[in-house]
Structures are given as C-alpha cells and as structure tokens.
Write an enzyme that holds these catalytic residues in place. Structure first.
Site, PDB file in Angstrom:
ATOM      1  N   LYS A   1      -3.752 -27.353  -9.309  1.00 43.97           N
ATOM      2  CA  LYS A   1      -4.604 -26.192  -9.016  1.00 43.97           C
ATOM      3  C   LYS A   1      -4.200 -25.515  -7.719  1.00 43.97           C
ATOM      4  CE  LYS A   1      -7.694 -29.214  -9.856  1.00 43.97           C
ATOM      5  NZ  LYS A   1      -8.922 -29.985  -9.698  1.00 43.97           N
TER       6      LYS A   1
ATOM      7  N   MET B   1      -9.957 -31.680   3.405  1.00 43.64           N
ATOM      8  CA  MET B   1      -9.805 -30.242   3.157  1.00 43.64           C
ATOM      9  C   MET B   1     -10.295 -29.431   4.363  1.00 43.64           C
ATOM     10  SD  MET B   1     -11.076 -30.112  -0.813  1.00 43.64           S
ATOM     11  CE  MET B   1     -12.458 -31.204  -0.565  1.00 43.64           C
TER      12      MET B   1
ATOM     13  N   ASP C   1      -2.563 -34.323 -11.404  1.00 39.30           N
ATOM     14  CA  ASP C   1      -2.838 -33.444 -10.276  1.00 39.30           C
ATOM     15  C   ASP C   1      -1.653 -33.383  -9.333  1.00 39.30           C
ATOM     16  OD1 ASP C   1      -5.338 -32.472 -10.526  1.00 39.30           O
ATOM     17  OD2 ASP C   1      -6.321 -34.056  -9.392  1.00 39.30           O
TER      18      ASP C   1
END
Ligand SMILES: C[S@@+](CC[C@H](N)C(=O)[O-])C[C@H]1O[C@@H](n2cnc3c(N)ncnc32)[C@H](O)[C@@H]1O
Length: 273
Positions: free
Chosen positions: A81, A196, A59
C-alpha cells in the site's frame, strides 16, 4: 514427502498437512505476523503455515526472503500500500482474501510485525468472517518492541520503568482526528513507542513536552530495526526531530521516548546528538 508434494496431495483431499501433522483446510485464511524484518523472527507456526500456503498475500514490510522459500506454483499477491508502489485498497485486499479462499486456496496473509498492531488485521478478519471464510491468526513479533530491542533498548527495565505504551503517530497530535491521548502521554513517566511517527515527529515531541514531559528525556529513532539496514539516532526529546532529519532517517522507524533509551549500551550503528 517434499512440502510441495504434501501440499499437492493435501489439495486433492481438501486438507493440507504441514510438517508436524497440523492440518489446514483449503478455503481458509491465516493472518500471519512475519515479524519486524529479519526472516528468522517469524514464529515457527507462521513459517509452517506459510510453507503450506497455496496463495500468499504479502505486505511491503513482510520480509521478502521468506517468499524465496515458497514453491514456484504458489501464487504471490503484492498487496503493498505504499504511495510510490503498486496500489491496492484495503477493500481490494479483503476481496482477494475472500475470493481466493472461496476458490479453494489456503491463503496466508503475511503481514509485517503483528497482524493486530496497526496492521489492519482486524479489518481483514472481519471481512473474512462476514463472508463465512474461516480465519486463523498467528501473532507476530511487533516492531514496536523488536526494533528497540534490536538496538539494545528495552521497553521496560527493572527499577527504571514499569510501563510502556505503543501509539500511532500517523495523525498529527493537533489533528482532531487523532485518537491518541497526547496530553496523557506527556504526563506519564513510562516508555512511549511511536509507530508511523517520523513525519509528525516535531509535533509529537512538542506535544509531549508542552504536556509535561521533560525536554531532556532520552529518545531514539530505530530505522529498519532487526534488519541489516538498521540504524539508530539518539538525542534528547527536544532535539530528536532535528537529529532524525539531519541524519536523513526514513521510514520505517520506531520512535522510543523514555529513560530506557540510555539504560543499556547501544547495539549496532548509532548517531548521537
Ligand atoms: C502500518 S505499521 C505496521 C506495524 C506492524 N504491524 C508491527 O506490528 O510491527 C508500520 C510501522 O511499523 C513500524 N515498523 C515496521 N517495521 C519496522 C522496522 N523493521 N523497523 C522500524 N520500524 C518498523 C514503523 O513505524 C512503520 O511505519
């Protein structure tokens, strides 16, 4: 015998011996938490399994320095991503894990923080299980706690706060798709750690205040916690969003809200509003 030679010898017999004799089988997947960014914050077990991997699926938030230790013949798949980087959907990542394992690899899925804290590790485990691929999970040090800690902010402190909650701020509080009980969080006294949450920080602060949290509650944003890029912005809850914008804070960042923010002297560079 060098790690690389042991891997090669192990592959020939369907098993790979790691440093302390623990065996890992080819055709399996290990979901490994890499920690928040400092390569020394991966667990001993995670590092050992990483050294035995024949395929590593990585990641964006997993520490890149860990990859420098891999043997040159280890396949590294970038499953990043991020919107401005190489794209791979979760289905594609699941397929890569399953396909490589079925082809006989020992696959390490290296994930930032802990695999099961907003890490989609559960989805990857499910996909492997449905495909009959055995999975090991190696927990990691989650940024939810480690980023505040690296900035000198304990999520609990005796006599001050005895509860903390970790939530995702990815979905705005007023969005019906949000699964977070923002009203309940506004009423609680404990520490709130938001992952986030930078984009929605104005709405998050407003939701907490309108549901009862004191606007003067200490708050902080820890950007790139536990890395050499770490920076911290501190302000009252009603000013934290503006302060973060003014300071140019960028993801990844953990927002910490609660009395604990002011309990200890800060560690590292801090901007206070
Ligand atoms: C998709 S979540 C993954 C969380 C990860 N599984 C964990 O346990 O830390 C990504 C979010 O984690 C937080 N994050 C991850 N690494 C961080 C770091 N080093 N410093 C601050 N926040 C971090 C940020 O809120 C970021 O947007």
């Amino acid at each position: 015998m060098a790690v690389r030679d042991r891997i090669a010898a192990g592959l020939a017999h369907g098993e790979i011996d790691t440093r302390d004799g623990e065996s890992v089988r080819r055709g399996t997947v290990a979901l490994v938490g890499a920690g928040p960014g400092d390569p020394e914050l991966i667990t001993v077990r995670g590092r050992r399994l990483l050294a035995a991997a024949t395929v590593v699926v990585v990641d964006r938030l997993a520490p890149g320095l860990l990859l420098d230790e891999l043997a040159p013949d280890v396949e590294v798949v970038d499953a990043s991503k991020i919107p401005y980087g190489p794209q791979a959907t979760q289905d594609e990542i699941n397929r890569i894990l399953v396909d490589r394992a079925r082809a006989g690899a020992f696959v390490v899925r290296l994930k930032g923080g802990d695999p099961f804290v907003f890490g989609r590790g559960g989805e990857e485990l499910q996909a492997c299980a449905e495909a009959g691929v055995p999975v090991t999970v190696v927990p990691g040090v989650t940024s939810a706690i480690a980023a505040p800690a690296a900035a000198g902010i304990p999520v609990t402190h005796r006599g001050v706060v005895h509860e903390f909650v970790v939530v995702s701020g990815h979905v705005a509080p007023d969005d019906p798709a949000s699964l977070v009980d923002w009203a309940g969080l506004g009423r609680m006294r404990g520490t709130v750690c938001v992952l986030m949450g930078l984009r929605n920080l104005p709405a998050i602060a407003a939701a907490l205040i309108s549901n009862g949290r004191d606007p003067g509650t200490p708050a902080a944003v820890v950007q790139d916690g536990a890395t050499d890029r770490q920076r911290v912005v501190r302000a009252r809850l009603d000013r934290i969003a503006g302060a973060a914008t003014e300071a140019g804070v960028r993801a990844p960042g953990v927002v910490v809200i609660g009395e604990v923010v002011d309990v200890l002297p800060a560690i590292g560079p801090v901007t206070s509003w």
